[in-house]
Design a protein around this motif. Structure first.
Motif, mmCIF file in Angstrom:
data_model
loop_
_atom_site.group_PDB
_atom_site.id
_atom_site.type_symbol
_atom_site.label_atom_id
_atom_site.label_comp_id
_atom_site.label_asym_id
_atom_site.label_seq_id
_atom_site.Cartn_x
_atom_site.Cartn_y
_atom_site.Cartn_z
ATOM 1 N N ASP A 146 -12.937 -8.154 -0.679
ATOM 2 C CA ASP A 146 -12.816 -7.219 -1.789
ATOM 3 C C ASP A 146 -12.592 -5.831 -1.221
ATOM 4 O O ASP A 146 -13.526 -5.133 -0.824
ATOM 5 N N LEU A 147 -11.320 -5.404 -1.177
ATOM 6 C CA LEU A 147 -10.988 -4.126 -0.574
ATOM 7 C C LEU A 147 -11.580 -2.960 -1.348
ATOM 8 O O LEU A 147 -11.743 -1.862 -0.796
ATOM 9 N N ASN A 148 -11.900 -3.150 -2.615
ATOM 10 C CA ASN A 148 -12.461 -2.065 -3.403
ATOM 11 C C ASN A 148 -13.877 -1.697 -2.963
ATOM 12 O O ASN A 148 -14.406 -0.670 -3.375
ATOM 13 N N LYS A 149 -14.498 -2.544 -2.136
ATOM 14 C CA LYS A 149 -15.854 -2.246 -1.667
ATOM 15 C C LYS A 149 -15.864 -1.446 -0.365
ATOM 16 O O LYS A 149 -16.926 -1.182 0.167
ATOM 17 N N ILE A 150 -14.697 -1.092 0.140
ATOM 18 C CA ILE A 150 -14.609 -0.306 1.374
ATOM 19 C C ILE A 150 -14.330 1.145 1.008
ATOM 20 O O ILE A 150 -13.295 1.455 0.428
ATOM 21 N N ASP A 151 -15.259 2.059 1.312
ATOM 22 C CA ASP A 151 -15.006 3.440 0.938
ATOM 23 C C ASP A 151 -13.966 4.054 1.869
ATOM 24 O O ASP A 151 -13.684 3.544 2.955
ATOM 25 N N ALA A 152 -13.389 5.159 1.428
ATOM 26 C CA ALA A 152 -12.258 5.766 2.124
ATOM 27 C C ALA A 152 -12.617 6.193 3.536
ATOM 28 O O ALA A 152 -11.828 6.051 4.475
ATOM 29 N N GLU A 153 -13.823 6.727 3.730
ATOM 30 C CA GLU A 153 -14.227 7.207 5.055
ATOM 31 C C GLU A 153 -14.342 6.058 6.048
ATOM 32 O O GLU A 153 -13.870 6.148 7.193
ATOM 33 N N LEU A 154 -14.969 4.960 5.615
ATOM 34 C CA LEU A 154 -15.113 3.808 6.505
ATOM 35 C C LEU A 154 -13.754 3.195 6.811
ATOM 36 O O LEU A 154 -13.471 2.815 7.950
ATOM 37 N N ARG A 155 -12.909 3.093 5.793
ATOM 38 C CA ARG A 155 -11.586 2.520 6.005
ATOM 39 C C ARG A 155 -10.789 3.352 7.016
ATOM 40 O O ARG A 155 -10.117 2.811 7.890
#
Length: 267
Positions: A230-239
């Motif tokens: 679920d890519l929506n569970k990865i916040d922008a900073e971590l990604r």
């Protein structure tokens, strides 16, 4: 050179290699301390220890510094050291082995049966007096590369979409010449410096055809998945951090990468 390139001197190369050597020395120290602790606890004689790596490193062996750019031995041939029951101390074998062999090796040492359909062969069997036949190993690279290595040759194919269900067919139709498909004769060129398919003779083409057929058959029997999570569970900073370290190069963009850091994944 390009206009932005920086010349690399022999001193630069030596400095780079010295840093790599220092990391190896540090790893060697830690392994030694680990062995000392196991021996002191009295468990060394009945403990199986496997030492390996997930990749090598090209240190300008082929004019680049990386382990993701090619499938040369400098990048894909790693240590495989086994210590413990079932292995003769000090022995060395030139049998082709695969990281897939680790799980069956551990299971055999524990007296457990591998699950149905599992891949790999126990190292205990591969170093036996009459080992099972294995004349090739296969590998893939994160930059859409696939290859095969035998005791004498290697064929590496670049620009191959590893998630394409039609990849086997496309590989079989690929012209056997050019810079995107490489054949090396490891018996005379262990450093993999001469691609025999840049100006191939009849013998090289026959070897390449045979090895390509092996790759095609292997890929036909290889399950291909696109594990996205679920890519929506990865916040922008971590990604962004994952991308900065080279661990997010495939997959869709998340629709909203600001919600949660739970279930973060990397390759």
């Amino acid at each position: 050179f390009t206009k932005n390139s920086v010349p690399v001197t022999d001193q630069d190369v030596a400095h780079l290699q010295a840093h790599y050597d220092s990391m190896i020395a540090y790893a060697d120290l830690q392994i030694g301390l680990f062995f000392a602790d196991i021996a002191e606890s009295g468990h060394l004689e009945n403990t199986l220890i496997l030492i390996t790596g997930d990749h090598g490193e090209d240190l300008l062996d082929h004019d680049f510094v990386n382990h993701r750019t090619a499938l040369t031995d400098s990048c894909v041939r790693v240590a495989m050291i086994a210590v413990g029951p079932g292995f003769t101390p000090g022995s060395r074998h030139d049998t082709l082995v695969d990281l897939l062999d680790i799980v069956p090796t551990v299971l055999q040492a524990a007296g457990a049966e591998p699950r149905a359909g599992a891949h790999g062969t126990a190292l205990q069997d591969l170093v036996a007096p009459e080992p099972p036949a294995r004349d090739a190993v296969f590998f893939e690279g994160v930059l859409n590369m696939v290859g095969i290595r035998t005791a004498t040759h290697k064929l590496a194919i670049h620009h191959a979409d590893l998630t394409d269900p039609e990849l086997p067919q496309k590989l079989s139709e690929r012209p056997l010449r050019g810079s995107s498909i490489k054949l090396y004769d490891l018996t005379v060129d262990p450093g993999e410096t001469k691609n025999l398919l840049e100006d191939p003779d009849e013998a090289s083409v026959k070897v390449a055809e045979a090895l390509r057929t092996r790759i095609v058959e292997w890929r036909k029997n290889t399950a291909v998945t696109k594990a996205r999570g679920d890519l929506n569970k990865i916040d922008a900073e971590l990604r962004q951090e994952l991308q900065d370290h080279g661990y997010w190069e495939m997959g869709e963009e998340p629709t909203d990468a600001t919600t949660s850091t739970e279930d973060a994944q990397s390759d």
